[in-house]
Design a protein around this motif. Sequence first.
Motif, PDB file in Angstrom:
ATOM      1  N   LEU A 194      38.527  36.408  34.359  1.00 29.67           N
ATOM      2  CA  LEU A 194      39.903  36.065  34.694  1.00 29.67           C
ATOM      3  C   LEU A 194      40.516  37.176  35.534  1.00 29.67           C
ATOM      4  O   LEU A 194      40.403  38.361  35.219  1.00 29.67           O
ATOM      5  N   ALA A 195      41.160  36.787  36.622  1.00 32.86           N
ATOM      6  CA  ALA A 195      41.803  37.729  37.533  1.00 32.86           C
ATOM      7  C   ALA A 195      43.179  37.187  37.880  1.00 32.86           C
ATOM      8  O   ALA A 195      43.527  36.044  37.539  1.00 32.86           O
ATOM      9  N   ALA A 196      43.966  38.013  38.544  1.00 33.42           N
ATOM     10  CA  ALA A 196      45.305  37.579  38.931  1.00 33.42           C
ATOM     11  C   ALA A 196      45.772  38.367  40.140  1.00 33.42           C
ATOM     12  O   ALA A 196      45.337  39.496  40.376  1.00 33.42           O
ATOM     13  N   ILE A 197      46.647  37.745  40.904  1.00 34.03           N
ATOM     14  CA  ILE A 197      47.375  38.443  41.953  1.00 34.03           C
ATOM     15  C   ILE A 197      48.721  38.826  41.360  1.00 34.03           C
ATOM     16  O   ILE A 197      49.447  37.979  40.824  1.00 34.03           O
ATOM     17  N   TYR A 198      49.041  40.095  41.430  1.00 32.56           N
ATOM     18  CA  TYR A 198      50.269  40.616  40.827  1.00 32.56           C
ATOM     19  C   TYR A 198      51.405  40.704  41.844  1.00 32.56           C
ATOM     20  O   TYR A 198      52.569  40.547  41.489  1.00 32.56           O
TER      21      TYR A 198
END
Length: 324
Positions: A159-163
């Motif tokens: 799981l990854a995200a753009i902050y």
Amino acid sequence: MVVRVRRVGRMDRSGLPEQLAAVLAPYGERNAFNPSVLVDGDTVHLVFRAFGPGSTAKPFRAYWTALRRTPDGLEPGELVDLTAHAAAHGVGPVADPKLFAHDGRVLVTFNTGFTHPEPNGLGVIALTPTLGPPQWCELEGRARIEKNWAFHTGDDGGLAAIYGLAPLVRLRLAKGVVGSGDALVFERVTARPGADDASAGLEGAVGLGWRRSLSLGSQPVRAGDDLLLVGHEKLYRTGRDGEERRGYVGRLVRVRGERVTVHPDRLVHSWRDARPRPGVHNPRALFVTYFSGLALADDRLLVGYGINDLSGGFAFLDRRYLRP
């Protein structure tokens, strides 16, 4: 590059957008707005915000339903009150629900709105294969008020995200298991924004007393090597009373590696709804086309969006928005 304004309400709303609008319509009297949609095979997931039944008490509640797509349209499913579900775990309110998929699951991210003086919370809830408990998302040095992270599956399958978009800030899951009751602890992925980062021009003054910034909007979808999302160009102006007011328009954002490219078109629902005026629920909001959902459906980009915090809409974006 010329910046144009495009009316999403005039784009193709036949088929699935029209069917989703019919699902949302019965909740119109409850101020249903900011819908987010995700298409998973023959199942179409929908979340939105609205007042509770027979009430106009705030905060708004969050709802989820899973609809079966058939040749004759969408078959209704159970309406789940996500606010009540979260409250049963001691969590609330549930604001800005947005759908995303990861590792075979459909999940919804949310935040707890504005809380003072403590920082608010940002979390996720697994909706499938079973409805799970809320999980807090933690990040060292996070902002006091978090409204949205853009979750996606990273190149390593985690799981990854753009902050943030300007500059681009990426996150990856460092600790925790999605779908459990654990907190999800994220860490920043260090990267230097590229020199050709097109988001850099969307910060600062734009003349006539207006300023702007680029923020996250919808959750992203993957298109080849790219992540696509509809971000928000927020336009700010300080009035004679010293109060800052703002408007929201959509900008299609493409993230490839460490490069952020912003499409020149501004996206609004209609000219009428983009005219500055005090908001009904938020007097500091002058005009709002809030892109709460983005999905790939029928080889097209399907958007779900809110209109001035009062209602919602769905449309297929023109096919050219899929092209790099």
